[in-house]
Write an enzyme that holds these catalytic residues in place. Sequence first.
Site, PDB file in Angstrom:
ATOM      1  N   ASN A 112      64.957  20.051-101.515  1.00 50.86           N
ATOM      2  CA  ASN A 112      65.978  18.694-100.717  1.00 50.86           C
ATOM      3  C   ASN A 112      66.132  17.376-101.153  1.00 50.86           C
ATOM      4  O   ASN A 112      65.649  16.604 -99.961  1.00 50.86           O
ATOM      5  CB  ASN A 112      65.758  19.262 -99.725  1.00 50.86           C
ATOM      6  CG  ASN A 112      64.841  19.657 -98.640  1.00 50.86           C
ATOM      7  OD1 ASN A 112      63.781  20.264 -99.659  1.00 50.86           O
ATOM      8  ND2 ASN A 112      64.904  19.411 -97.528  1.00 50.86           N
ATOM      9  N   HIS A 197      64.071  29.966 -96.592  1.00 51.43           N
ATOM     10  CA  HIS A 197      64.077  29.786 -95.565  1.00 51.43           C
ATOM     11  C   HIS A 197      64.689  30.880 -93.829  1.00 51.43           C
ATOM     12  O   HIS A 197      65.845  30.785 -94.608  1.00 51.43           O
ATOM     13  CB  HIS A 197      64.334  28.650 -95.120  1.00 51.43           C
ATOM     14  CG  HIS A 197      64.253  27.887 -93.633  1.00 51.43           C
ATOM     15  ND1 HIS A 197      63.644  27.249 -92.706  1.00 51.43           N
ATOM     16  CD2 HIS A 197      65.700  28.018 -93.123  1.00 51.43           C
ATOM     17  CE1 HIS A 197      64.322  27.094 -91.857  1.00 51.43           C
ATOM     18  NE2 HIS A 197      65.620  27.314 -91.540  1.00 51.43           N
ATOM     19  N   HIS A 250      57.146  29.486 -93.616  1.00 50.00           N
ATOM     20  CA  HIS A 250      56.970  28.803 -92.746  1.00 50.00           C
ATOM     21  C   HIS A 250      57.585  29.840 -91.580  1.00 50.00           C
ATOM     22  O   HIS A 250      58.991  29.726 -90.400  1.00 50.00           O
ATOM     23  CB  HIS A 250      57.450  27.584 -92.137  1.00 50.00           C
ATOM     24  CG  HIS A 250      59.120  27.025 -92.614  1.00 50.00           C
ATOM     25  ND1 HIS A 250      59.225  25.870 -92.678  1.00 50.00           N
ATOM     26  CD2 HIS A 250      60.070  28.091 -92.912  1.00 50.00           C
ATOM     27  CE1 HIS A 250      60.576  25.743 -92.549  1.00 50.00           C
ATOM     28  NE2 HIS A 250      61.060  27.231 -93.031  1.00 50.00           N
ATOM     29  N   ASP A 323      54.122  22.579 -93.836  1.00 48.85           N
ATOM     30  CA  ASP A 323      55.470  21.830 -93.302  1.00 48.85           C
ATOM     31  C   ASP A 323      56.176  20.858 -93.116  1.00 48.85           C
ATOM     32  O   ASP A 323      56.746  20.715 -92.622  1.00 48.85           O
ATOM     33  CB  ASP A 323      56.269  23.329 -92.663  1.00 48.85           C
ATOM     34  CG  ASP A 323      57.478  22.776 -92.127  1.00 48.85           C
ATOM     35  OD1 ASP A 323      58.145  22.606 -93.504  1.00 48.85           O
ATOM     36  OD2 ASP A 323      58.490  23.652 -91.400  1.00 48.85           O
TER      37      ASP A 323
END
Lengths: 441, 320
Positions: A112, A197, A250, A323
């Site tokens: 991203n 995610h 995560h 993260d």
Amino acid sequence: MIKKDNPFNSDKKISKKYLLKNGSIIDVIKNRIIKEDLYIKNKVVEKIGKNLSKIVDEDTEIIDCKNLFISPGLIDMRVNISEPGHEHKETIKSASMSAASGGITSLICMPNTIPPIDQPAIIHSIQRKAREVALSKVFCTGCITRNFKGEEICELHLMKQSGAVGFTDGIKSIENTRVMRRALNYAKSFDGLIIQHAEEHNLSANGVVNESETATRMGLKGIPSYAEPMIVERDLWLVKETKCRYHVNHISTKETVEIIRKAKKLGLPVTCDTSPPYFTLNELSLEDYRTFSKLNPPLRGEEDRLSIIEGICDGTIDAISSDHTPQDQDAKRLPFNQAEFGGVGLETLLSLSLNLVKNKYISVEKLLKLLTVNPAKILNLDYGIINEKSEADISVFDLSKPWKINPESFFGKSKNTPFDGMLVEGKNIMTFVRGRLVYRL
Amino acid sequence: MTEDELINSYPHKHLLGIEGLLPTSINFLLKSSNNYVDYLNNKKNGKLDILKNKICINLFFENSTRTRTSFELAGKKLGADMLNISVGTSSIKKGETLIDTAMTLNAMQPDILVVRHHDAGAVKLLSEKVNCGVINAGDGPHEHPTQALLDALTILKRKKKISGLKIAICGDIMHSRVARSNIHLLNTLGAEVRVIAPATLIPKGIESLGVNIFYDMKSGLKDVDIIIMLRLQLERMSGSFVPSIREYFRFYGLDREKLNFANPDALILHPGPMNRGVEIDSELADDIDRSAIFEQVQMGVAVRMACLKAIIDHKLKAND
């Protein structure tokens, strides 16, 4: 020689030899600690053995590692680097400095960026920059869908050929089941890795914290914790059919741990990682509307936190990632609802993970697996172990060195850590990348 | 039916698909087609009168140039009265159902209907409602029997056999009727068939049809004698089944480099129309030593003549 005021060394020309004496080498493959010397020469671990002082070349720098652990360099599976696009938050250079100081030798950046990593050329440009900085190895993940829209799949195979280690839409789940199925099916054709995610966006829309009593008391919009496991559960149907390698980033809830534990028992090719906030903190850290604790996924309840630790200890959770999500001050100095999600994590990843050792949940050699060889295996990287002739990516750390987390001393550009002021034990002392001492405390 | 009849005739009223046909029937049609190849090769030969005074209707619910023209030419060479009905000019657009169309056409008492439809199974449905013989000219992603026959004939002409050959079908297997008909036919005649495509273009359970699945050209084309390249429709190439044309061509487009994985004398087939630079390198498509793409068109007419004759012969025998 590294100057005292600059702990970093990015001079690629310096090719020195090092002998790390009297240290405890962590063997993450055989789960043991070896008290032997380690000789670094020509970018690789030349030799491991007792009393190597006699055989090393004359110009070798001898470093006494008494009471220190020598571990494979950490491999961080989830890092938002922000370059290109948000260089005011973090650059490849500042992220690499953070990583090196934290014992991380390989970082895997999320796609991203602006422009997003959705084609081979962008991967090449990021890697070129990382080679110039020369403080850590940087690997890229590529987008699964164009512009993260969850509709059309990107050129995954071409990106893999250019070095993409996995594919993910970063902070977005692939919501459309048909698209997710196609992505898994397509990636299966060339043994690609799909990274999810997990968040049901329709459920989590406008939510800022975990849905719970705390959220209600604070008057903040909650995200139900099952928004995470339900996506994983759906994906597992597709993984069962496609047999594509699937990784969840995560994870943060008890149910997700349980679902993945079950899936692994069934032999599905599924792996997952979690991050220090989810085994260190719970939603109580939100008090006073601390925007640095506004994370995605949100901090959960205490029961979730304990389940995450259980998952780490029993092998359900394969890896721990930082993260790392840098946000500039203006993005966090806002009312809680308006502040951005995320916290930085490169410089605290090792220390916070070592807390689990301190608290006797797990042995140091078992823990380090989650930070080294496990992510390497998931990503098909030849790193994360210390063997003779393997590339010398090494972290030397002190398990009992106490320190206070102080964002002002961070090397990274952004200081948004949810762990501000926390007292921890264990610190990285030296970092080697390809046999080069890139950081020394 | 005697063994002799089995070998020397086509025992069905319709030709709806290859699946279920006996090897004898397939061989009969191929043998008969081969005779027509010789006939067509001699330009001095005029029209035949085998189908004289027979009415043959080409009923195409889907666009087609080569198949329709090929049937038309085949019918005319046999002396039939050929009619063409295509969807643009038919009453389907006015709301008529498939079965009503069938009944209307049936009332005109044709001898053969050649039907193409965009829905799988539609040709079979239609065949149940009419009195004449029906030839399937392609029904959705189901079957395209005359294409499989002409591919087989092309292979026979060049390789003198089919049994024992290693044959790879590459590309959009999922949406391809040509792939399905070819798999049935080539397996029935004893070839070893494989499919090569990204997993997004391989339909579930295809291995049960008797093929080995490969996801990359290198391993898939190893030791292969025949490569059948399939057309990939451009609308499936922009992120839905395949990310982009360049990625598809890079990994699944046939070029000289990938052709080298196959046997040195491997032959390339393509049912057309080709997307040059998408599934096949342009220069390779034009190489007559390696590619039989234009030969296939020629075989197509002969195969369709044989099929039309087989259906008429069966009808005449039934009337006796």
